[in-house]
Design a protein around this motif. Structure first.
Motif, mmCIF file in Angstrom:
data_model
loop_
_atom_site.group_PDB
_atom_site.id
_atom_site.type_symbol
_atom_site.label_atom_id
_atom_site.label_comp_id
_atom_site.label_asym_id
_atom_site.label_seq_id
_atom_site.Cartn_x
_atom_site.Cartn_y
_atom_site.Cartn_z
ATOM 1 N N GLU A 1 34.130 36.640 40.149
ATOM 2 C CA GLU A 1 35.198 37.447 40.624
ATOM 3 C C GLU A 1 36.480 36.864 40.595
ATOM 4 O OE1 GLU A 1 34.243 40.984 43.342
ATOM 5 O OE2 GLU A 1 32.837 39.425 43.940
ATOM 6 N N VAL A 2 36.500 35.297 41.294
ATOM 7 C CA VAL A 2 37.881 34.744 41.336
ATOM 8 C C VAL A 2 38.280 34.360 39.874
ATOM 9 C CG1 VAL A 2 38.622 32.491 42.015
ATOM 10 C CG2 VAL A 2 37.085 33.689 43.431
ATOM 11 N N TYR A 3 37.479 34.106 39.205
ATOM 12 C CA TYR A 3 37.623 33.694 37.678
ATOM 13 C C TYR A 3 38.730 35.053 37.149
ATOM 14 C CZ TYR A 3 37.721 32.147 32.600
ATOM 15 O OH TYR A 3 38.037 31.984 31.587
ATOM 16 N N PHE A 4 37.777 36.193 37.323
ATOM 17 C CA PHE A 4 38.329 37.498 36.896
ATOM 18 C C PHE A 4 39.674 37.606 37.283
ATOM 19 C CE2 PHE A 4 38.286 42.059 37.093
ATOM 20 C CZ PHE A 4 38.475 42.631 35.527
ATOM 21 N N TYR A 5 39.787 37.477 38.698
ATOM 22 C CA TYR A 5 41.036 37.739 39.362
ATOM 23 C C TYR A 5 42.326 37.103 38.966
ATOM 24 C CZ TYR A 5 44.491 36.514 42.974
ATOM 25 O OH TYR A 5 45.694 36.473 43.753
ATOM 26 N N LYS A 6 41.927 35.814 38.683
ATOM 27 C CA LYS A 6 43.143 35.157 37.789
ATOM 28 C C LYS A 6 43.274 35.137 36.726
ATOM 29 C CE LYS A 6 42.565 30.453 39.105
ATOM 30 N NZ LYS A 6 42.192 29.163 39.416
ATOM 31 N N SER A 7 42.366 35.663 35.920
ATOM 32 C CA SER A 7 42.500 36.157 34.557
ATOM 33 C C SER A 7 43.341 37.479 34.719
ATOM 34 C CB SER A 7 41.305 36.385 33.738
ATOM 35 O OG SER A 7 40.544 35.155 33.798
ATOM 36 N N VAL A 8 43.200 38.492 35.260
ATOM 37 C CA VAL A 8 43.858 39.474 35.409
ATOM 38 C C VAL A 8 45.341 38.981 35.911
ATOM 39 C CG1 VAL A 8 44.198 41.739 36.594
ATOM 40 C CG2 VAL A 8 41.967 41.093 36.052
ATOM 41 N N CYS A 9 45.585 38.428 36.817
ATOM 42 C CA CYS A 9 47.089 37.943 37.116
ATOM 43 C C CYS A 9 47.734 37.320 36.014
ATOM 44 C CB CYS A 9 46.802 36.689 38.289
ATOM 45 S SG CYS A 9 46.369 37.451 39.818
ATOM 46 N N ARG A 10 47.021 36.544 35.252
ATOM 47 C CA ARG A 10 47.559 35.971 33.859
ATOM 48 C C ARG A 10 47.913 37.143 32.849
ATOM 49 N NH1 ARG A 10 46.790 34.005 28.686
ATOM 50 N NH2 ARG A 10 47.362 31.953 28.518
ATOM 51 N N GLU A 11 47.208 38.105 32.710
ATOM 52 C CA GLU A 11 47.257 39.248 31.566
ATOM 53 C C GLU A 11 48.032 39.974 32.136
ATOM 54 O OE1 GLU A 11 46.685 40.635 27.859
ATOM 55 O OE2 GLU A 11 46.294 38.702 28.522
ATOM 56 N N PHE A 12 48.214 40.569 33.482
ATOM 57 C CA PHE A 12 48.691 41.697 33.516
ATOM 58 C C PHE A 12 49.842 41.471 34.896
ATOM 59 C CE2 PHE A 12 44.671 42.884 32.177
ATOM 60 C CZ PHE A 12 44.947 43.926 31.362
ATOM 61 N N GLY A 13 49.915 40.386 35.279
ATOM 62 C CA GLY A 13 50.791 40.150 36.431
ATOM 63 C C GLY A 13 50.009 40.042 37.794
ATOM 64 N N ILE A 14 50.703 39.552 38.760
ATOM 65 C CA ILE A 14 49.919 39.122 39.967
ATOM 66 C C ILE A 14 49.959 40.539 40.933
ATOM 67 C CG2 ILE A 14 51.026 36.783 40.111
ATOM 68 C CD1 ILE A 14 52.873 37.886 42.450
ATOM 69 N N HIS A 15 50.778 41.391 40.750
ATOM 70 C CA HIS A 15 50.636 42.602 41.441
ATOM 71 C C HIS A 15 49.405 43.476 41.081
ATOM 72 C CE1 HIS A 15 51.528 45.901 43.830
ATOM 73 N NE2 HIS A 15 51.699 46.753 42.771
ATOM 74 N N VAL A 16 49.200 43.541 39.942
ATOM 75 C CA VAL A 16 47.860 44.192 39.327
ATOM 76 C C VAL A 16 46.637 43.317 39.770
ATOM 77 C CG1 VAL A 16 46.553 45.050 37.442
ATOM 78 C CG2 VAL A 16 49.119 45.339 37.593
#
Length: 595
Positions: free
Chosen positions: A144-159
């Motif tokens: 989940e942490v890896y996924f969270y960091k990937s989402v921040c990279r792709e969609f921005g930290i707010h998402v």
């Protein structure tokens, strides 16, 4: 602690803004905040370490509190695992060498730490059970942490922040995170493979998709379809895709076929057998029940409440933003929205069309539900800014009053659902724990073996890990259930011997039933009803002594919506309870065990 990230200096980063250090126009103010410019607006977000601590806390709670909600988890994974460790456990028809739908390689892959722990420490079996669950919790948290960091990279930290919060408090992630099921393992692999894709690590994304498909559930390959589209049609990277498909087959599938063939005593490719049975037989899994098309809508709302509804309208929300909100074109380094969130909707379409539906079938896309829910909330904020504010600072500074109530309400509903599950349905786990307590305290008759029986409650048996030692055996007594029950593995060559009286049509096998006179203990749910084959054993005081009784929610006599979410005081006053009872025979008859 949460922090604001510093500006990256890598000119190739997809987050470096192309229009200078300051916002040039009002149009740009509605663009999503990426990690590279988050500090400019004083926005904070959890570091990977902070996120891991929060997630691990939530997942350990699941490992300890969550009950086993699917008998498939008990009889197809915990029981064969128990057999591999202790030489005794239940076998379902899927593990018969005649059918060979399940993989021993998957069990070995999951249980290696438990094997080592058992050899070194020789703990009680119950400790092994919770040790394995906690390992699953740690694994899920890391993914989940890896996924969270990937989402921040792709969609921005707010998402990314919204996705993290939704995962933390959703009942769906609570249930799936520590379940010993291939669909849970596929959920872990979804977070890793999609995360690798968002990081543009295509080799890793292909390998992890293959690991999920071969080792746990072949239908998980569906999640990799958008990755294949990206590689083959957008990037034209045919050689890399083919190369890593071949590498994955050599590293994962070939050893898996070899290991499973040794266990089954014949050549076996379990993933192929699963596909054959589910897709190419006349009945498929429909023998085990069918559900209406809206099953996943209701189930999704229970597990994710309004987050699930938000995820269903994400494509429409993103389309509205593209039409109504003037923003710069999305950075070319980012994936198109239509492709990056496609795995969720592809999965939902395919599985909604299948007549046989189960909650666990959606486990692999649970993290994507949280992601799309976050994207919808972000889109609503942008639309609100465009329609009602129009000028000022970044859109996040003007829409916090929308986010905080959303996060609070969805989190509160998630927690109340988790509490309802624990308070209403945890009794079977506690009841079987009583056996270990009785053994430790010496409150047992002097016998060489003990038979504990179940009738209608066979599907809530949490596994042989809850039976104190090898003197204990679980027996089935006849109930109103007319399907096929499992049977114990043969003591010699149990994985390779074709068991008798076993079929793949879910037909009742009368040989499974024991005589009630063979039972030393019996577990039964007392809801004040009875029938010919399901008498109210608790009322037969001349035959049984009540040892332990724990309240258990009576689904039939409790309102559907009342039992769904825990509301203090109202819940206790209005929920109808039954009693989950452990009964002891008044006369201990010494007869040979059926095992």
């Amino acid at each position: 602690m949460p922090h604001s990230i510093r500006q990256r200096t890598n000119p190739n980063s997809p987050y470096i803004r192309k229009n200078g250090p300051k916002w040039r126009s009002q149009q740009n103010r509605s663009e999503a905040v990426n990690p590279t410019n988050a500090y400019e607006y004083g926005l904070s977000f959890p570091t990977g370490y902070t996120a891991f601590k929060a997630l691990l806390t939530a997942r350990i709670v699941s490992a300890i509190w969550s009950h086993i909600s699917d008998c498939d988890e008990t009889f197809n994974y915990w029981e064969p695992g128990h057999y591999m460790m202790y030489g005794k456990g239940f076998q379902t028809w899927e593990y018969s060498p005649k059918f060979a739908l399940r993989s021993y390689t998957y069990l070995l892959f999951q249980l290696v730490p438990a094997f080592i722990y058992n050899v070194l420490m020789r703990p009680d079996k119950l400790f092994i059970f919770y040790f394995q669950r906690c390992l699953l919790a740690v694994s899920c948290s890391a993914c989940e942490v890896y996924f969270y960091k990937s989402v921040c990279r792709e969609f921005g930290i707010h998402v990314g922040r919204l996705t993290l919060i939704f995962q933390l408090f959703s009942a769906g992630m609570y249930v799936a995170s520590s379940a010993f099921l291939p669909s849970s393992f596929s959920m872990y692999m979804t977070m890793l493979s999609i995360g690798a894709w968002y990081h543009r690590k295509y080799e890793l994304a292909v390998f992890l998709t293959a690991l999920s498909s071969f080792l746990s559930w072949p239908f998980a390959a569906l999640i990799g379809v958008p990755i294949a589209i990206d590689m083959l049609y957008l990037r034209k990277d045919f050689m890399k895709f083919a190369k890593w498909c071949i590498i994955s087959v050599c590293i994962i599938l070939l050893p898996m076929v070899r290991i499973d063939s040794l266990y089954f005593g014949r050549l076996v490719a379990a993933p192929w057998n699963i596909v054959i049975y589910n897709v190419f037989t006349s009945h498929g899994p429909d023998l085990y029940g069918v559900e209406p098309w809206y099953f996943y809508l209701l189930n999704g709302f229970l597990n994710f409440n309004f987050i699930y509804i938000s995820a269903m309208v994400t494509p429409a929300a993103l389309w509205a933003v593209s039409k109504l909100v003037s923003v710069n074109a999305r950075n070319p380094a980012c994936l198109p929205y239509s492709l990056s969130i496609l795995p969720l909707y592809l999965w939902l379409i395919v599985f909604t069309l299948q007549p046989h539906k189960e909650e666990r079938f959606l486990f692999p896309v649970y993290p994507l539900v949280c992601l799309c829910g976050g994207l919808t909330v972000d889109a609503v904020q942008k639309l609100y800014f465009r329609l009602f504010v129009r000028s000022g600072q970044h859109y996040l500074h003007h829409t916090s009053h929308l986010v905080f109530p959303t996060v609070f309400i969805t989190s509160l509903l998630g927690v109340t659902r988790i509490l309802a599950l624990y308070k209403g349905y945890h009794a079977p786990m506690d009841t079987y724990m009583e056996l270990s307590k009785m053994t430790a305290e010496g409150n047992l008759p002097t016998l060489n073996y003990f038979n504990i029986c179940v009738g209608k409650e066979w599907y809530r048996f949490p596994s042989s890990f809850f039976l104190p030692d090898d003197r204990w055996s679980l027996l089935f007594v006849k109930s109103e259930f007319r399907g096929e029950l499992p049977k114990y593995f043969a003591q010699v060559d149990g994985t390779s011997v074709i068991p008798d009286h076993m079929n793949d049509m879910n037909k009742e096998e009368p040989t499974r039933y024991a005589n009630l006179t063979s039972c030393h203990f019996l577990v039964d749910l007392d809801v004040s009803t009875s029938s010919e084959f399901e008498p109210n054993y608790s009322q037969q005081v001349d035959k049984w002594v009540l040892v332990k009784s724990i309240p258990f929610l009576d689904n039939q006599r409790t309102s559907k919506w009342l039992r769904s979410f825990y509301i203090p005081y109202i819940w206790e006053k209005n929920v109808v309870w039954g009693s989950y009872n452990l009964l002891q025979a008044r006369k201990m008859r010494v007869q040979p065990s059926k095992y």
